[in-house]
Scaffold this active site. Structure first.
Site, PDB file in Angstrom:
ATOM      1  N   CYS A 174      -6.143  -0.463   6.935  1.00  0.00           N
ATOM      2  CA  CYS A 174      -5.864   0.181   5.636  1.00  0.00           C
ATOM      3  C   CYS A 174      -6.993   1.166   5.294  1.00  0.00           C
ATOM      4  O   CYS A 174      -8.172   0.794   5.266  1.00  0.00           O
ATOM      5  CB  CYS A 174      -5.754  -0.885   4.552  1.00  0.00           C
ATOM      6  N   ASP A 212       0.435   3.688   1.798  1.00  0.00           N
ATOM      7  CA  ASP A 212       0.388   4.227   3.168  1.00  0.00           C
ATOM      8  C   ASP A 212       1.787   4.538   3.704  1.00  0.00           C
ATOM      9  O   ASP A 212       2.675   3.686   3.673  1.00  0.00           O
ATOM     10  CB  ASP A 212      -0.316   3.191   4.069  1.00  0.00           C
ATOM     11  N   HIS A 235      -1.866  -4.386   4.837  1.00  0.00           N
ATOM     12  CA  HIS A 235      -1.705  -3.970   6.236  1.00  0.00           C
ATOM     13  C   HIS A 235      -3.077  -3.777   6.859  1.00  0.00           C
ATOM     14  O   HIS A 235      -4.040  -3.416   6.180  1.00  0.00           O
ATOM     15  CB  HIS A 235      -0.853  -2.699   6.345  1.00  0.00           C
ATOM     16  N   ARG A 259       2.892   4.715   6.538  1.00  0.00           N
ATOM     17  CA  ARG A 259       3.311   3.965   7.728  1.00  0.00           C
ATOM     18  C   ARG A 259       3.826   2.571   7.396  1.00  0.00           C
ATOM     19  O   ARG A 259       4.189   1.801   8.285  1.00  0.00           O
ATOM     20  CB  ARG A 259       2.135   3.855   8.710  1.00  0.00           C
ATOM     21  N   CYS A 282       0.837  -1.195   0.000  1.00  0.00           N
ATOM     22  CA  CYS A 282       0.000   0.000   0.000  1.00  0.00           C
ATOM     23  C   CYS A 282       0.883   1.261   0.000  1.00  0.00           C
ATOM     24  O   CYS A 282       1.993   1.263   0.514  1.00  0.00           O
ATOM     25  CB  CYS A 282      -0.896  -0.017   1.239  1.00  0.00           C
TER      26      CYS A 282
HETATM   27 CO    CO Z   1      -3.464   0.977   3.071  1.00  0.00          CO
END
Ligand code: CO
Length: 208
Positions: free
Chosen positions: A101, A44, A98, A46, A42
């Protein structure tokens, strides 16, 4: 940490430190890349690819997008897969989802998000196909968690359906597609045990 100057200063410090620790590091980086893994995860912030598996530059060939999707008609993702298997000859493709999400959460909601709805529609199709299982989960958090796993499983299967991956298996070359999920809560990766090593039908896989 909010200006380009900060990024440039960080880069200078990072490169100097690496050079001091390993003077030939960047010379090696100039040679052709030979990463053993294609990593799909992803976007993302993090979930930084190399950092969470503690690998240096040169070890992961990476593709990231919202909710780590591999859509059959996505020229970008399919180009990455083709290059990884045809040119780099990676033997492992990893779908790393993850928990928590935002893409998965948004797909479970009914909000209208514009262009993103076209992308999240791929997730909504997957969740629609699993609606009985999802409806049996009592908590909202539990639903999101399970949907994050269901998504990884669906994407592992989608990678296996790529014509470039199918060709690798037809040529009797080794290639495994793994499904991992990362927990933001404790930084741990879990293997979902859904690896595909050979051409498999949808009915066989989904019944697994
Ligand atoms: Co995500």
């Amino acid at each position: 940490m909010d200006s380009i100057t900060t990024l440039l200063q960080n880069n200078e410090r990072w490169a100097s430190r690496l050079q001091a620790e390993d003077p030939e590091f960047f010379e090696r980086m100039e040679e052709a890349q030979k990463p053993p893994f294609l990593w799909i995860s992803c976007s993302d912030s993090r979930v930084p690819a190399n950092q969470i598996v503690d690998l240096e530059p040169g070890q992961l060939f990476v593709h990231r997008n919202i909710a780590n999707l591999v859509v059959h008609s996505d020229v970008n993702a399919q180009s990455v897969i083709q290059y990884a298997v045809d040119v780099l000859h990676v033997e492992h493709i990893i779908i790393c989802g993850h928990y928590n999400c935002g893409g998965v959460k948004a797909a479970l909601d009914n909000d209208t998000l514009g262009l993103l709805d076209h992308w999240l529609g791929n997730l909504r199709d997957i969740f629609e196909a699993h609606k009985e299982e999802i409806s049996r989960i009592n908590t909202e958090q539990g639903k999101v968690r399970r949907c994050c796993e269901i998504n990884v499983k669906a994407q592992v299967f989608n990678v296996s359906q790529s014509p470039f991956v199918q060709k690798v298996w037809r040529d009797n070359r080794s290639l495994s597609i793994h499904g991992l999920i990362y927990d933001l809560h404790d930084g741990r990766l879990k293997d979902l045990g859904i690896t595909i090593n050979e051409s498999i039908s949808a009915s066989d896989y989904l019944g697994k």
